[in-house]
Design an enzyme around this catalytic site. Structure first.
Site, PDB file in Angstrom:
ATOM      1  N   ALA A   1      -3.368   3.155   0.109  1.00  0.00           N
ATOM      2  CA  ALA A   1      -3.719   2.688   1.457  1.00  0.00           C
ATOM      3  C   ALA A   1      -5.214   2.786   1.718  1.00  0.00           C
ATOM      4  O   ALA A   1      -5.797   1.922   2.362  1.00  0.00           O
ATOM      5  CB  ALA A   1      -2.936   3.476   2.506  1.00  0.00           C
TER       6      ALA A   1
ATOM      7  N   LEU B   1      -1.633  -0.902  -4.202  1.00  0.00           N
ATOM      8  CA  LEU B   1      -2.885  -0.176  -4.004  1.00  0.00           C
ATOM      9  C   LEU B   1      -2.670   1.033  -3.100  1.00  0.00           C
ATOM     10  O   LEU B   1      -1.826   0.987  -2.198  1.00  0.00           O
ATOM     11  CB  LEU B   1      -3.927  -1.071  -3.315  1.00  0.00           C
ATOM     12  CG  LEU B   1      -4.515  -2.236  -4.066  1.00  0.00           C
ATOM     13  CD1 LEU B   1      -5.405  -3.057  -3.138  1.00  0.00           C
ATOM     14  CD2 LEU B   1      -5.320  -1.732  -5.249  1.00  0.00           C
TER      15      LEU B   1
ATOM     16  N   ALA C   1       0.827  -1.198   0.000  1.00  0.00           N
ATOM     17  CA  ALA C   1       0.000   0.000   0.000  1.00  0.00           C
ATOM     18  C   ALA C   1       0.865   1.253   0.000  1.00  0.00           C
ATOM     19  O   ALA C   1       1.941   1.287   0.592  1.00  0.00           O
ATOM     20  CB  ALA C   1      -0.916  -0.002   1.222  1.00  0.00           C
ATOM     21  N   CYS C   2       0.348   2.279  -0.675  1.00  0.00           N
ATOM     22  CA  CYS C   2       1.074   3.545  -0.770  1.00  0.00           C
ATOM     23  C   CYS C   2       0.117   4.690  -0.485  1.00  0.00           C
ATOM     24  O   CYS C   2      -1.068   4.480  -0.253  1.00  0.00           O
ATOM     25  CB  CYS C   2       1.675   3.696  -2.159  1.00  0.00           C
ATOM     26  SG  CYS C   2       0.421   3.828  -3.453  1.00  0.00           S
ATOM     27  N   GLU C   3       0.626   5.897  -0.555  1.00  0.00           N
ATOM     28  CA  GLU C   3      -0.228   7.057  -0.303  1.00  0.00           C
ATOM     29  C   GLU C   3      -1.164   7.305  -1.475  1.00  0.00           C
ATOM     30  O   GLU C   3      -2.327   7.532  -1.301  1.00  0.00           O
ATOM     31  CB  GLU C   3       0.614   8.292  -0.016  1.00  0.00           C
ATOM     32  CG  GLU C   3      -0.214   9.434   0.483  1.00  0.00           C
ATOM     33  CD  GLU C   3       0.529  10.320   1.438  1.00  0.00           C
ATOM     34  OE1 GLU C   3      -0.137  11.090   2.130  1.00  0.00           O
ATOM     35  OE2 GLU C   3       1.765  10.251   1.495  1.00  0.00           O
TER      36      GLU C   3
END
Length: 109
Positions: free
Chosen positions: A50, A48, A16-18
């Site tokens: 977050a 994806l 997950a990323c920002e």
């Protein structure tokens, strides 16, 4: 939040990323390469934001700054946090759990 899960029970890892595609995409590619090098072919790595992590996620890898967001979206997931987008020991430990068939353990708060 789950504290651990057997690697053999996981077929998808969500990184997950920002929202961006920069550093986190490099992390995704690095993790995929590490899994491939370790001959782990039964696991898919998904990238994806977050805020879009599904509630039924089993393992989510995320920068420690976004861990709270992920835990809110997927409270039963094992959340593995990292500090550095590349070459963080958390990625190596995750891959090693698949190699050994051992537990993937949640990290950080």
């Amino acid at each position: 939040m789950a504290n651990s899960i057997l690697a053999t029970d996981v077929n998808t890892i969500i990184l997950a990323c920002e929202a961006g595609m920069g550093s986190s995409l490099m992390s995704v590619n690095s993790l995929k390469k590490k899994l491939k090098k370790a001959k782990i072919t039964s696991v898919t790595v998904k990238h994806l934001p977050a805020r879009e992590v599904p509630a039924n996620a089993k393992v989510v890898v995320v920068h420690k700054g976004l861990a709270k967001v992920v835990r809110g979206k997927a409270p039963e997931a094992v959340v593995v946090t990292f500090n550095h987008f590349l070459n963080d020991p958390a990625f190596d430990a995750l891959v090693q759990a698949f190699v050994d068939g051992s537990e993937i353990t949640a990290s950080g708060e």
